[in-house]
Enzyme design. Structure first.
Site, PDB file in Angstrom:
ATOM      1  N   CYS A   1       0.825  -1.217   0.000  1.00  0.00           N
ATOM      2  CA  CYS A   1       0.000   0.000   0.000  1.00  0.00           C
ATOM      3  C   CYS A   1       0.856   1.263   0.000  1.00  0.00           C
ATOM      4  O   CYS A   1       1.681   1.469   0.897  1.00  0.00           O
ATOM      5  CB  CYS A   1      -0.926  -0.021   1.214  1.00  0.00           C
ATOM      6  SG  CYS A   1      -1.745   1.551   1.550  1.00  0.00           S
ATOM      7  N   GLY A   2       0.664   2.114  -0.984  1.00  0.00           N
ATOM      8  CA  GLY A   2       1.417   3.359  -1.089  1.00  0.00           C
ATOM      9  C   GLY A   2       1.149   4.312   0.050  1.00  0.00           C
ATOM     10  O   GLY A   2       2.058   4.998   0.540  1.00  0.00           O
ATOM     11  N   HIS A   3      -0.102   4.391   0.517  1.00  0.00           N
ATOM     12  CA  HIS A   3      -0.431   5.259   1.648  1.00  0.00           C
ATOM     13  C   HIS A   3       0.270   4.800   2.919  1.00  0.00           C
ATOM     14  O   HIS A   3       0.686   5.610   3.742  1.00  0.00           O
ATOM     15  CB  HIS A   3      -1.942   5.262   1.886  1.00  0.00           C
ATOM     16  CG  HIS A   3      -2.716   5.870   0.766  1.00  0.00           C
ATOM     17  ND1 HIS A   3      -2.374   7.058   0.179  1.00  0.00           N
ATOM     18  CD2 HIS A   3      -3.815   5.437   0.109  1.00  0.00           C
ATOM     19  CE1 HIS A   3      -3.235   7.343  -0.770  1.00  0.00           C
ATOM     20  NE2 HIS A   3      -4.110   6.364  -0.843  1.00  0.00           N
ATOM     21  N   CYS A   4       0.380   3.475   3.078  1.00  0.00           N
ATOM     22  CA  CYS A   4       1.052   2.933   4.265  1.00  0.00           C
ATOM     23  C   CYS A   4       2.525   3.318   4.261  1.00  0.00           C
ATOM     24  O   CYS A   4       3.090   3.686   5.296  1.00  0.00           O
ATOM     25  CB  CYS A   4       0.901   1.416   4.311  1.00  0.00           C
ATOM     26  SG  CYS A   4      -0.818   0.839   4.349  1.00  0.00           S
TER      27      CYS A   4
END
Length: 527
Positions: A111-114
């Site tokens: 996950c990029g947001h993570c």
């Protein structure tokens, strides 16, 4: 009297007849399946490449307009996460039992947001440990490894941050920055109401908080005679007076409806607060930076009558970090100024303003949106001029005609061109369609889920395979969740098809010729 010699033989034949009939029936029943098994050349269900849907890292990418992750970038690389506690199902309960206060991040490595959150989350953990103001631990759980744990706590997206007090959790929906996380935790652990008794205390509240709710009371307990409650913001609209009943639920609704500014400029930091707001319906203005000053005053004026009912959001169209991915998510192309209405993440319907960007037009559009008078817009590729292949092409505009035809059983794959699992499935799906070719009651179809939308075909990641039985199109489709093999999908169709069917196989000579051409081996005649 002696019995005829033929009687025992007749008796045996009568006993055997049901068995023979059952054998014949079983043979007839399984003939098509046997043919499929013999000729499918399927990839095993335990394929070492791991192409089944469970645990797919790319299944959800199209559902998040901000997701810009890179598969070759490791989660947490070069970030000091010494102070973040690693949790799993085995130690989760004991961890919460040992600590009264804890924040837990449920993340996915892909996950990029993570990955974007990781440095701020690690810094917040280190800062809390250094300050030692409160007994708070920050931890994280890999939700792809502990899916049952994530499901238990209702995790539906990544990252999800939950704050636990004595085992009871509340979701964090603030900005994903170190300072915002620390400020939010501090508020949760501090007194629910701060009693302001001096001018200095009042000044600290007014200058230190972006938003503050003030109640002017004679005392902190007992009945009150029409107390004054106001909400203060560091915005153009500085003061909002509450004039409702003095009840906790009513005041809470007032604060939720008024804490955001009249117009919110969308950023990665405030996106969670916008999309998690109790006010789900939104009006979004997309404009390039050079045109914003022209349209924002009109947009702001139009928003005033709908305060507390709709969220008005400005998206800077030429902002690469936000504008581009959000525009793609909503199917907006080009740089033209656009206004759309959005129902929120639950049903995700959108509606476009078709008239000029005039104050009265925007207000009428917003009012019709509130009253559910608008017709939703769905993305669609052009309807194909010809559609004669074994796998029929479905787009948003022809899904009603192809998929929702009550006279047909329809299997629909919703895919994404960039999805590796979809690319792996394609030859198998094509082979299935080839075997089922010529069955008038059955349609095998596919739809590009990144360019096409329809309320009756919602993907749950890519690929999603849905079955629509004939005569039952008003019901929800049946999701295929088995092995993605020709045999697996054939059995699924056979089980759920409303209209019985038989395979229309090639004659023996044609089948043998085609088999020889494809594999170079001498397979026995299937018939």
């Amino acid at each position: 009297m002696a019995l005829p010699r033929s009687l025992p033989l007749l008796f045996l034949l009568l006993l055997a007849t049901p068995l023979l009939l059952a054998s014949v029936a079983a043979s007839a029943r399984d003939e098509d399946l046997d043919y499929i098994i013999d000729s499918a050349d399927d990839i095993p269900a335990n394929d070492p490449e791991g192409w089944l849907r469970e645990g797919s890292s790319s299944d959800d990418e199209d559902e998040d307009p901000f997701d810009q992750d890179s598969e070759d970038e490791d989660y947490g690389a070069e970030i000091d996460e010494t102070h973040v506690v690693l949790l799993a199902a085995a130690n989760f309960s004991s961890f919460l039992t040992a600590r009264r206060h804890a924040m837990v991040e449920f993340y996915a490595p892909w996950c990029g947001h993570c990955r974007a959150l990781a440095p701020d989350y690690a810094a917040a953990a280190a800062a809390h440990l250094a300050a030692q103001q409160h007994d708070v631990a920050l931890a994280k759980v890999d939700a792809t490894e502990d899916a049952e744990l994530a499901e238990k706590y209702g995790v539906q997206g990544f990252p999800t941050l939950l704050f636990f007090i004595d085992g009871v959790h509340k979701e964090y929906s603030g900005e994903r920055t170190k300072d915002a996380i620390l400020a939010w935790i501090t508020k949760k652990l501090g007194p629910a109401v701060q009693n302001v008794t001096t001018a200095d205390e009042a000044e600290r509240v007014l200058t230190g908080e972006e938003t503050a709710v003030l109640a002017f009371l004679h005392s902190l307990s007992g009945a009150h005679k029409r107390p004054s409650v106001v909400l203060l913001k560091k915005e153009e609209e500085k003061l909002t007076v509450y004039d409702g009943d003095f009840r906790a639920s009513a005041i809470s609704e007032f604060v939720s409806a008024n804490k955001l500014p009249l117009i919110t400029t969308l950023t990665q930091e405030n996106a969670p607060a916008i999309f998690d707001s109790p006010i789900k319906k939104q009006i979004l203005l997309f404009a390039v930076a050079s045109e914003a000053s022209k349209f924002l005053p009109i947009f702001k004026e139009a928003a005033k009558p709908f305060k507390g009912k709709l969220l008005f959001v400005f998206v800077e169209r030429d902002n690469e970090e936000v504008g581009e991915p959000v525009a793609n998510y909503f199917g907006i192309t080009g740089q033209e100024t656009t206004i759309l209405a959005y129902t929120g993440n639950e049903d995700a319907k959108k509606f476009f303003l078709s008239g000029e960007m005039l104050l009265d037009n925007i207000k009428e559009f917003a009012q019709d949106f509130l009253e559910d008078k608008l017709t939703p817009f769905y993305k669609s590729d052009p309807v194909p001029e010809s559609n004669d292949e074994d796998v029929k092409i479905v787009v948003g505009k022809n899904l009603d005609q192809v998929v929702l035809d009550e006279s047909k059983d329809v299997l629909l794959e919703i895919y994404a061109p960039w999805c590796g699992h979809c690319q792996t499935l394609e030859p198998t799906y094509n082979k299935l369609a080839k075997h089922l070719h010529g069955i008038d009651s059955l349609v095998i179809a596919k739809m590009d889920g990144t360019n096409n939308e329809h309320p009756r075909a919602k993907p749950d990641g890519f690929p999603t395979i849905l079955f629509y039985p004939a005569g039952k199109k008003s019901f929800e489709p049946i999701t295929f969740e088995g092995d993605r093999t020709v045999v697996g999908m054939y059995k699924f169709i056979k089980k759920h098809a409303s209209i019985p069917f038989k395979l229309k196989r090639l004659d023996s000579s044609a089948a043998q010729t085609e088999s020889s051409e494809n594999s170079g081996s001498n397979l026995k005649d299937e018939l």
